[in-house]
Design a protein around this motif. Structure first.
Motif, PDB file in Angstrom:
ATOM      1  N   ILE B  16       0.843  -1.206   0.000  1.00 49.50           N
ATOM      2  CA  ILE B  16       0.000   0.000   0.000  1.00 49.50           C
ATOM      3  C   ILE B  16       0.878   1.255   0.000  1.00 49.50           C
ATOM      4  O   ILE B  16       0.654   2.188  -0.785  1.00 49.50           O
ATOM      5  CB  ILE B  16      -0.936  -0.009   1.227  1.00 49.50           C
ATOM      6  N   ASN B  17       1.875   1.282   0.870  1.00 43.66           N
ATOM      7  CA  ASN B  17       2.743   2.464   0.965  1.00 43.66           C
ATOM      8  C   ASN B  17       3.500   2.696  -0.346  1.00 43.66           C
ATOM      9  O   ASN B  17       3.605   3.830  -0.826  1.00 43.66           O
ATOM     10  CB  ASN B  17       3.737   2.303   2.112  1.00 43.66           C
ATOM     11  N   ARG B  18       4.025   1.599  -0.903  1.00 45.43           N
ATOM     12  CA  ARG B  18       4.808   1.744  -2.132  1.00 45.43           C
ATOM     13  C   ARG B  18       3.923   2.219  -3.289  1.00 45.43           C
ATOM     14  O   ARG B  18       4.311   3.094  -4.062  1.00 45.43           O
ATOM     15  CB  ARG B  18       5.466   0.403  -2.485  1.00 45.43           C
ATOM     16  N   HIS B  19       2.713   1.655  -3.350  1.00 46.00           N
ATOM     17  CA  HIS B  19       1.792   2.064  -4.420  1.00 46.00           C
ATOM     18  C   HIS B  19       1.410   3.539  -4.259  1.00 46.00           C
ATOM     19  O   HIS B  19       1.371   4.295  -5.238  1.00 46.00           O
ATOM     20  CB  HIS B  19       0.543   1.169  -4.380  1.00 46.00           C
ATOM     21  N   GLY B  20       1.159   3.942  -3.018  1.00 44.46           N
ATOM     22  CA  GLY B  20       0.809   5.343  -2.777  1.00 44.46           C
ATOM     23  C   GLY B  20       1.925   6.291  -3.173  1.00 44.46           C
ATOM     24  O   GLY B  20       1.683   7.359  -3.759  1.00 44.46           O
ATOM     25  N   ALA B  21       3.170   5.888  -2.872  1.00 43.62           N
ATOM     26  CA  ALA B  21       4.324   6.729  -3.205  1.00 43.62           C
ATOM     27  C   ALA B  21       4.535   6.791  -4.708  1.00 43.62           C
ATOM     28  O   ALA B  21       4.787   7.868  -5.271  1.00 43.62           O
ATOM     29  CB  ALA B  21       5.566   6.177  -2.504  1.00 43.62           C
ATOM     30  N   GLU B  22       4.407   5.640  -5.370  1.00 45.91           N
ATOM     31  CA  GLU B  22       4.648   5.602  -6.818  1.00 45.91           C
ATOM     32  C   GLU B  22       3.572   6.365  -7.594  1.00 45.91           C
ATOM     33  O   GLU B  22       3.852   6.958  -8.638  1.00 45.91           O
ATOM     34  CB  GLU B  22       4.702   4.148  -7.301  1.00 45.91           C
ATOM     35  N   ALA B  23       2.344   6.329  -7.079  1.00 49.74           N
ATOM     36  CA  ALA B  23       1.245   6.985  -7.797  1.00 49.74           C
ATOM     37  C   ALA B  23       1.229   8.496  -7.570  1.00 49.74           C
ATOM     38  O   ALA B  23       0.637   9.224  -8.365  1.00 49.74           O
ATOM     39  CB  ALA B  23      -0.088   6.387  -7.355  1.00 49.74           C
ATOM     40  N   PHE B  24       1.850   8.972  -6.496  1.00 49.10           N
ATOM     41  CA  PHE B  24       1.820  10.388  -6.165  1.00 49.10           C
ATOM     42  C   PHE B  24       2.216  11.234  -7.375  1.00 49.10           C
ATOM     43  O   PHE B  24       3.168  10.877  -8.080  1.00 49.10           O
ATOM     44  CB  PHE B  24       2.786  10.658  -4.991  1.00 49.10           C
ATOM     45  N   PRO B  25       1.557  12.335  -7.706  1.00 53.98           N
ATOM     46  CA  PRO B  25       0.521  13.025  -6.912  1.00 53.98           C
ATOM     47  C   PRO B  25      -0.895  12.518  -7.182  1.00 53.98           C
ATOM     48  O   PRO B  25      -1.850  13.185  -6.827  1.00 53.98           O
ATOM     49  CB  PRO B  25       0.670  14.472  -7.382  1.00 53.98           C
ATOM     50  N   TYR B  26      -0.994  11.354  -7.819  1.00 55.72           N
ATOM     51  CA  TYR B  26      -2.326  10.815  -8.120  1.00 55.72           C
ATOM     52  C   TYR B  26      -2.726   9.792  -7.055  1.00 55.72           C
ATOM     53  O   TYR B  26      -1.875   9.233  -6.359  1.00 55.72           O
ATOM     54  CB  TYR B  26      -2.332  10.178  -9.514  1.00 55.72           C
ATOM     55  N   GLU B  27      -4.004   9.538  -6.987  1.00 56.88           N
ATOM     56  CA  GLU B  27      -4.499   8.563  -6.021  1.00 56.88           C
ATOM     57  C   GLU B  27      -4.277   7.150  -6.552  1.00 56.88           C
ATOM     58  O   GLU B  27      -4.524   6.869  -7.723  1.00 56.88           O
ATOM     59  CB  GLU B  27      -6.000   8.772  -5.748  1.00 56.88           C
ATOM     60  N   CYS B  28      -3.832   6.280  -5.673  1.00 59.54           N
ATOM     61  CA  CYS B  28      -3.738   4.869  -6.018  1.00 59.54           C
ATOM     62  C   CYS B  28      -4.920   4.143  -5.388  1.00 59.54           C
ATOM     63  O   CYS B  28      -5.642   4.704  -4.551  1.00 59.54           O
ATOM     64  CB  CYS B  28      -2.426   4.257  -5.507  1.00 59.54           C
ATOM     65  N   CYS B  29      -5.128   2.899  -5.780  1.00 58.96           N
ATOM     66  CA  CYS B  29      -6.209   2.112  -5.197  1.00 58.96           C
ATOM     67  C   CYS B  29      -5.919   0.627  -5.398  1.00 58.96           C
ATOM     68  O   CYS B  29      -5.109   0.259  -6.257  1.00 58.96           O
ATOM     69  CB  CYS B  29      -7.556   2.468  -5.821  1.00 58.96           C
ATOM     70  N   GLY B  30      -6.566  -0.199  -4.610  1.00 60.75           N
ATOM     71  CA  GLY B  30      -6.358  -1.634  -4.745  1.00 60.75           C
ATOM     72  C   GLY B  30      -7.270  -2.423  -3.823  1.00 60.75           C
ATOM     73  O   GLY B  30      -8.098  -1.869  -3.092  1.00 60.75           O
ATOM     74  N   PHE B  31      -7.112  -3.719  -3.883  1.00 63.08           N
ATOM     75  CA  PHE B  31      -7.966  -4.646  -3.138  1.00 63.08           C
ATOM     76  C   PHE B  31      -7.233  -5.230  -1.934  1.00 63.08           C
ATOM     77  O   PHE B  31      -6.014  -5.419  -1.968  1.00 63.08           O
ATOM     78  CB  PHE B  31      -8.427  -5.789  -4.056  1.00 63.08           C
ATOM     79  N   LEU B  32      -8.004  -5.544  -0.906  1.00 61.24           N
ATOM     80  CA  LEU B  32      -7.450  -6.153   0.302  1.00 61.24           C
ATOM     81  C   LEU B  32      -8.093  -7.521   0.518  1.00 61.24           C
ATOM     82  O   LEU B  32      -9.333  -7.625   0.572  1.00 61.24           O
ATOM     83  CB  LEU B  32      -7.724  -5.256   1.516  1.00 61.24           C
ATOM     84  N   TYR B  33      -7.263  -8.525   0.652  1.00 63.06           N
ATOM     85  CA  TYR B  33      -7.736  -9.902   0.842  1.00 63.06           C
ATOM     86  C   TYR B  33      -7.218 -10.443   2.168  1.00 63.06           C
ATOM     87  O   TYR B  33      -6.147 -10.036   2.644  1.00 63.06           O
ATOM     88  CB  TYR B  33      -7.222 -10.810  -0.267  1.00 63.06           C
ATOM     89  N   GLY B  34      -7.958 -11.380   2.706  1.00 62.89           N
ATOM     90  CA  GLY B  34      -7.498 -11.998   3.944  1.00 62.89           C
ATOM     91  C   GLY B  34      -8.534 -12.946   4.495  1.00 62.89           C
ATOM     92  O   GLY B  34      -9.295 -13.573   3.740  1.00 62.89           O
ATOM     93  N   HIS B  35      -8.589 -13.023   5.810  1.00 64.43           N
ATOM     94  CA  HIS B  35      -9.472 -13.979   6.471  1.00 64.43           C
ATOM     95  C   HIS B  35     -10.076 -13.350   7.718  1.00 64.43           C
ATOM     96  O   HIS B  35      -9.521 -12.413   8.280  1.00 64.43           O
ATOM     97  CB  HIS B  35      -8.694 -15.237   6.857  1.00 64.43           C
ATOM     98  N   GLU B  36     -11.182 -13.925   8.141  1.00 63.47           N
ATOM     99  CA  GLU B  36     -11.787 -13.513   9.397  1.00 63.47           C
ATOM    100  C   GLU B  36     -12.074 -14.741  10.230  1.00 63.47           C
ATOM    101  O   GLU B  36     -12.679 -15.691   9.750  1.00 63.47           O
ATOM    102  CB  GLU B  36     -13.103 -12.770   9.139  1.00 63.47           C
ATOM    103  N   SER B  37     -11.603 -14.726  11.440  1.00 54.30           N
ATOM    104  CA  SER B  37     -12.003 -15.758  12.383  1.00 54.30           C
ATOM    105  C   SER B  37     -12.273 -15.058  13.705  1.00 54.30           C
ATOM    106  O   SER B  37     -13.423 -14.738  14.016  1.00 54.30           O
ATOM    107  CB  SER B  37     -10.931 -16.843  12.515  1.00 54.30           C
ATOM    108  N   GLU B  38     -11.222 -14.779  14.454  1.00 57.23           N
ATOM    109  CA  GLU B  38     -11.434 -14.010  15.690  1.00 57.23           C
ATOM    110  C   GLU B  38     -11.088 -12.537  15.452  1.00 57.23           C
ATOM    111  O   GLU B  38     -10.846 -11.790  16.389  1.00 57.23           O
ATOM    112  CB  GLU B  38     -10.594 -14.601  16.810  1.00 57.23           C
ATOM    113  N   GLY B  39     -11.026 -12.162  14.227  1.00 54.95           N
ATOM    114  CA  GLY B  39     -10.714 -10.781  13.864  1.00 54.95           C
ATOM    115  C   GLY B  39     -10.440 -10.730  12.384  1.00 54.95           C
ATOM    116  O   GLY B  39     -10.461 -11.759  11.694  1.00 54.95           O
TER     117      GLY B  39
END
Lengths: 91, 149
Positions: B16-39
């Motif tokens: 996320i940080n690298r994408h934000g820095a590379e896209a600057f001064p434009y907005e970057c965006c992307g998807f977040l994947y993972g799991h939920e069990s106790e959080g």
């Protein structure tokens, strides 16, 4: 039966089901069956006039129904309908 | 009962940080994947194309077909699509009215503030149950030893 693919953020309203089977013959009928079965979805999918909200897209296969016959787009028994939330924002 | 905590793998934060820095001064965006069990645990951040027509320094949009691909990716890889990230160039990581306007329930909306090309802050937001209001999530970062991709 045709299938409606439920996007992840709305699955809490379908008991975590990702797919809903429908006998609707148009997109409007299919969505109506979905919201009648899972009432909690209505306010996220439909506006006060029971129209699909402007920030929700509906796809039949890979085609936006807005480029077809919109709500009246025909649904076949092997059709796959996808509900796609708008992903957007900014500062 | 809904909860407002999210844990991100360090590798996901780096993407996320690298994408934000590379896209600057434009907005970057992307998807977040993972799991939920106790959080909620985010294990993977995947950059997407900002398809917004107009001023991408202030707006982002992910195309519907890219969104469909993201859902398919989650199904095929036995993971869950749990949220979206984007950057706020030269603005704080506070969810805006534009972010709220189309926000969906359940998703975490991670925002990285990028000042002059440098990521300086990261916050996460989620809709309160049965409302159209955001609540900030408590963010934890899980240190990992694997290199990010």
């Amino acid at each position: 039966m045709a299938k409606i693919i439920i996007p992840t953020p709305l699955r809490k309203f379908t008991g975590n089901a990702g797919v809903f089977e429908t006998s609707g013959t148009t997109v409007r009928e299919a969505i109506q069956q979905l919201t009648e079965t899972h009432g909690g979805l209505s306010r996220h999918l439909l506006d006060d006039n029971h129209k699909i909200r402007s920030f929700i897209r509906v796809y039949l296969g890979e085609n936006d129904i807005n480029s077809l016959q919109k709500d009246e787009t025909a649904v076949e028994s092997d059709s796959v309908i996808s509900i796609v939330p708008a992903i957007a924002g900014g500062i | 009962m809904d909860y407002f905590q999210i844990t991100l793998d360090q590798a996901a934060v780096e993407v996320i940080n690298r994408h934000g820095a590379e896209a600057f001064p434009y907005e970057c965006c992307g998807f977040l994947y993972g799991h939920e069990s106790e959080g909620r645990l985010i294990t993977l951040a995947v950059p997407a194309v900002n398809s917004k027509s107009g001023d991408q320094r202030r707006r982002f949009e992910i195309s519907p077909l890219d969104y469909l691909r993201a859902e398919e990716f989650a199904l095929k890889n036995n993971t869950q699509l749990l949220g979206i990230y984007h950057s706020h160039p030269n603005h704080p990581a506070i969810a805006s009215e534009h972010d709220l306007a189309v926000a969906m329930p359940y998703f975490s909306y991670v925002i990285v503030s990028v000042r002059e090309g440098v990521p300086v802050d990261l916050k996460s937001w989620k809709l309160k149950e049965n409302t159209r209001e955001f609540q900030e999530e408590e963010v934890f970062v899980l240190q990992t030893t694997e290199a990010s991709t």
